[in-house]
Scaffold this motif. Structure first.
Motif, PDB file in Angstrom:
ATOM      1  N   TRP A   1      -2.019  -1.153   1.381  1.00  0.00           N
ATOM      2  CA  TRP A   1      -0.775  -1.961   1.229  1.00  0.00           C
ATOM      3  C   TRP A   1      -1.384  -3.402   1.564  1.00  0.00           C
TER       4      TRP A   1
ATOM      5  N   THR B   1       3.830  -6.839   2.429  1.00  0.00           N
ATOM      6  CA  THR B   1       4.090  -7.360   0.955  1.00  0.00           C
ATOM      7  C   THR B   1       4.183  -6.363  -0.024  1.00  0.00           C
ATOM      8  N   SER B   2       3.151  -5.360  -0.013  1.00  0.00           N
ATOM      9  CA  SER B   2       3.308  -4.285  -1.013  1.00  0.00           C
ATOM     10  C   SER B   2       3.010  -3.122  -0.271  1.00  0.00           C
TER      11      SER B   2
ATOM     12  N   ASN C   1       1.904   1.380  -1.104  1.00  0.00           N
ATOM     13  CA  ASN C   1       1.825   2.161  -2.250  1.00  0.00           C
ATOM     14  C   ASN C   1       1.128   3.575  -1.508  1.00  0.00           C
TER      15      ASN C   1
END
Length: 136
Positions: A81, A128-129, A131
């Protein structure tokens, strides 16, 4: 010549039907391991805690990121992340990436990482992201 012109006009104007149809769905099949991922919002729920911890003492600033991942999937997983730290004015004061690998199904993994932040006062962490991938 007139017939060709009429055919060209009919083709150019096309059908005026502007209705939409749902996207076709795949018929149920056995999914490969790569396809067996959950929706991103479900994956993100595996990051059960992500926060700043102020370990400063004797006038020396020492602020760490600490996190807990709980693998709620049925497969060994890797997590990665991106994050940012934003001050009260909305200015990004730090950012980075974290990784947690080979987390077994049902297992909890805890991690920590030092930061260059000078304070935790008024700092907000944002993911912000995020996975999750199957670990082999």
């Amino acid at each position: 010549m007139i017939i060709i012109l009429i055919v060209v006009l009919v083709v150019a104007l096309g059908d005026d039907d502007e209705s939409t149809a749902p996207a076709p769905t795949r018929t149920p099949t056995t999914k490969t391991a790569q396809e067996q991922t959950r929706a991103p919002q479900d994956e993100r729920a595996d990051l059960t805690s992500f926060e700043l911890e102020d370990r400063s003492e004797a006038g020396i600033t020492n602020i760490w990121l600490v996190w807990t991942i709980k693998n709620s999937s049925s497969e060994k997983s890797n997590y990665s992340w991106e994050w940012e730290a934003v001050d009260a004015d909305g200015t990004r004061v730090a950012n980075g990436s974290q990784v947690e690998t080979d987390v077994q199904p049902g297992q909890t993994a805890e991690g920590e990482f030092p930061t260059t932040l000078k304070t935790v006062e008024g700092i907000k962490l944002n993911i912000t992201s995020f996975n999750r991938t199957v670990s082999y």
